[in-house]
Design a protein around this motif. Structure first.
Motif, PDB file in Angstrom:
ATOM      1  N   HIS A   2      66.355 -24.964 -28.706  1.00 26.01           N
ATOM      2  CA  HIS A   2      65.480 -23.845 -29.064  1.00 26.01           C
ATOM      3  C   HIS A   2      65.716 -22.614 -28.184  1.00 26.01           C
ATOM      4  O   HIS A   2      65.488 -21.489 -28.639  1.00 26.01           O
ATOM      5  N   GLY A  18      69.548 -17.384 -30.998  1.00 21.54           N
ATOM      6  CA  GLY A  18      69.814 -18.825 -31.027  1.00 21.54           C
ATOM      7  C   GLY A  18      69.848 -19.388 -32.425  1.00 21.54           C
ATOM      8  O   GLY A  18      70.675 -20.253 -32.746  1.00 21.54           O
ATOM      9  N   THR A  26      58.388 -28.539 -31.504  1.00 19.40           N
ATOM     10  CA  THR A  26      59.202 -27.722 -30.591  1.00 19.40           C
ATOM     11  C   THR A  26      58.339 -26.700 -29.860  1.00 19.40           C
ATOM     12  O   THR A  26      58.486 -26.490 -28.643  1.00 19.40           O
ATOM     13  N   ILE A  69      64.143 -23.377 -34.134  1.00 20.36           N
ATOM     14  CA  ILE A  69      64.618 -22.474 -33.082  1.00 20.36           C
ATOM     15  C   ILE A  69      64.041 -21.069 -33.276  1.00 20.36           C
ATOM     16  O   ILE A  69      63.554 -20.436 -32.338  1.00 20.36           O
ATOM     17  N   HIS A 113      59.957 -20.831 -32.648  1.00 18.53           N
ATOM     18  CA  HIS A 113      59.262 -21.414 -31.494  1.00 18.53           C
ATOM     19  C   HIS A 113      58.435 -20.381 -30.729  1.00 18.53           C
ATOM     20  O   HIS A 113      57.625 -20.752 -29.871  1.00 18.53           O
TER      21      HIS A 113
END
Length: 542
Positions: free
Chosen positions: A390, A408, A442, A425, A428
């Protein structure tokens, strides 16, 4: 005799020999040709004799063959006549048989027709009987219908008279009474539905919070990690203060060459036996530290030597990053990660977020997400993978524009990661909406890892000032009643007065607060602004 004469004699002898051989060969060829001609003549004469003998034999055999052929023709004619007579006899017998078969079939069809005629007659009799019964039933139904219509008229008259009497007694029309009754029933039903929904929501919230608290506390207790000790300043020890002069060089030649080669600022002050290296890129700073350490240990410091040691240190850092990434991937338990991501992951070993090492943070988040997924009876592998990747964008934020979550997500998408992993990712920090449970896990793992005691460091004074300023910005808007800075300053919860602010204005207030926070404050990650407009009604039963 000289050599020329000897050679001429030899040539003359060879010529005589060749002439003799030629005559012999010619005579042999002529004898063979004569022998072949005589053999061919004998073959031709033999063929003529055989042909004449064959003709004489044919002349003798021909009369006998003609007589045998005539006898054979007569015998064939007699056999053909017998066959024709037998075929005629057989045809006559077959005709008699077919006539007899056809006659039997016709008799059978006549019998079937008679039986069907009798059956049709019986059906007609039955149909006539049913028609008579149906007519009788229809007449009975007509009588019953007339009776029911008469009774219905009497009931309608009685109902009208009763309604008139009720309206006269109650002082309301039937429509008014029906509307009042429906309104009362609807009001009571709404109250009961609201009460029931609040009870269900409260019970679900209590159960959900208790279960979530158990899962999170269990995951934290099962995970033991070290506290952060990394520093953002790199110090290189020196064997003595005289080494500072060698690092600077004549007229600053060495220190300029070092800074140009490594891209790191070298700060030399009065601190004994040490120098400081400063750079926004921690990887570059670590390469410079290794380079300067080796130069100090070797003692030879000049521009050419600096470039040589820098290239070697750079290769060494690449190897260290790759080894660190492989160790981290093995510790998390990922076996199918694209090998092209390993250098980027390894670079996170030298990056920190508020003093917390990013690579260790990723490992910790992966383990937390896997534990929570297992508690929820989900597959822990996707949760570990999403939590581990992440913050991978933090390795490229100084090279690519955009937030580390967006960078990312683009990197993971480019290397073929699953869309659920990419969404986790990117979501988050709530920059996009989380679509799966993996994305929520996450977020939870990231918050737990960053919020645990000792994980990150920040100046207490700066932290308190930021919280006060957040509350001041929210209170400055009209209609705001209460403001709470929650989750370590990552969320502002604003309570507005329902009499002064309607539902549409709550959206405007939330957007204005978020925009003002972005313009005035500097903060890590993102800050969530929640505006709550609540109306409460209280009744007391006596």
């Amino acid at each position: 005799m000289d050599s020329t004469q000897q050679l001429m004699v030899i040539v003359a002898v060879l010529a005589v020999v060749l002439i003799g051989l030629t005559i012999v060969v010619v005579s042999i060829l002529r004898n063979q040709q004569k022998a072949q001609t005589q053999a061919a003549r004998r073959v031709v004469e033999q063929e003529k004799q055989d042909r004449s003998r064959l003709q004489s034999l044919v002349a003798k055999v021909d009369p006998m063959a003609r007589k045998a052929e005539g006898d054979e023709i007569i015998a064939n004619a007699r056999a053909e006549a017998e066959r024709v007579r037998a075929d005629a006899e057989r045809t006559r017998n077959e005709g008699d048989e077919s006539v007899r078969t056809e006659r039997e079939r016709v008799d059978k069809l006549l019998g079937d027709v008679e039986r069907r005629e009798r059956r049709v007659a019986e059906r007609e009799d039955e149909h006539a009987g049913l028609q008579r019964k149906l007519d009788q039933r229809l007449s009975d139904l007509e009588v019953t219908r007339a009776d029911l219509l008469a009774r219905r008229g009497e009931l309608d008259l009685a109902e009208t008279q009763q309604r008139q009497q009720l309206e006269h007694v109650a002082g309301l029309t039937s429509e008014e009474a029906r509307a009042e009754l429906l309104s009362q029933v609807e009001h009571e039903a709404r109250l009961q539905a609201v009460q029931l929904s609040r009870e269900i929501e409260s019970e679900a919230r209590r159960d959900g919070e208790r279960k979530a608290r158990q899962i999170i506390v269990g995951a934290i207790q099962r995970l033991a990690t070290e506290q952060t000790t990394e520093s953002v300043v790199t110090t290189v020890p020196l064997p003595g203060d005289e080494m500072k002069g060698r690092i600077i060089g004549r007229e600053g030649r060495n220190i300029r060459a070092f800074e140009q080669t490594t891209g790191v600022n070298v700060m030399i002050d009065d601190t004994p036996e040490s120098v400081l290296l400063s750079s926004f890129d921690p990887v570059r700073r670590e390469v410079a530290r290794l380079t300067l350490t080796e130069l100090v240990a070797d003692g030879r410091i000049h521009p050419a030597r600096i470039e040589e040691v820098y290239e070697r240190s750079k290769r060494r850092i690449d190897e260290i990053c790759l080894r660190a990434a492989e160790d981290a991937v093995a510790e998390v338990g990922l076996t199918d990660l694209d090998a092209r991501l390993l250098p980027t992951i390894g670079a996170l070993q030298y990056r920190t977020s508020y003093g917390q090492n990013v690579l260790k943070h990723l490992i910790e988040c992966a383990q937390l997400a896997g534990l929570m997924a297992a508690e929820l009876q989900l597959d822990p592998a996707p949760a570990r993978r999403a939590a581990f990747l992440h913050d991978i964008g933090k390795a490229l934020t100084h090279e690519v524009e955009g937030s580390h979550a967006k960078v990312g997500a683009d990197l993971a998408r480019r290397f073929g990661e699953h869309p659920d992993i990419v969404n986790a990712i990117e979501a988050h920090h709530n920059e996009v909406e989380p679509r799966t449970v993996i994305a929520v896990l996450t977020q939870a793992a990231d918050a737990i890892s960053g919020g645990r005691p000792g994980a990150r460091r920040e100046s207490l004074e700066v932290y308190v000032k930021r919280l006060h300023r957040l509350e001041e910005i929210a209170r400055s808007h009209k209609g705001v009643d209460k403001v709470f800075a929650m989750q370590a300053g990552r969320e502002i919860r604003v309570m507005v007065q329902p009499e002064a602010v309607d539902d549409a204005e709550t959206h405007v207030i939330a957007k204005d607060i978020a925009r003002q926070v972005e313009e005035e404050l500097t903060y890590p990650g993102s800050i969530k602004v929640t505006v709550v407009r609540e109306s409460r009604v209280t009744e007391t039963a006596h």
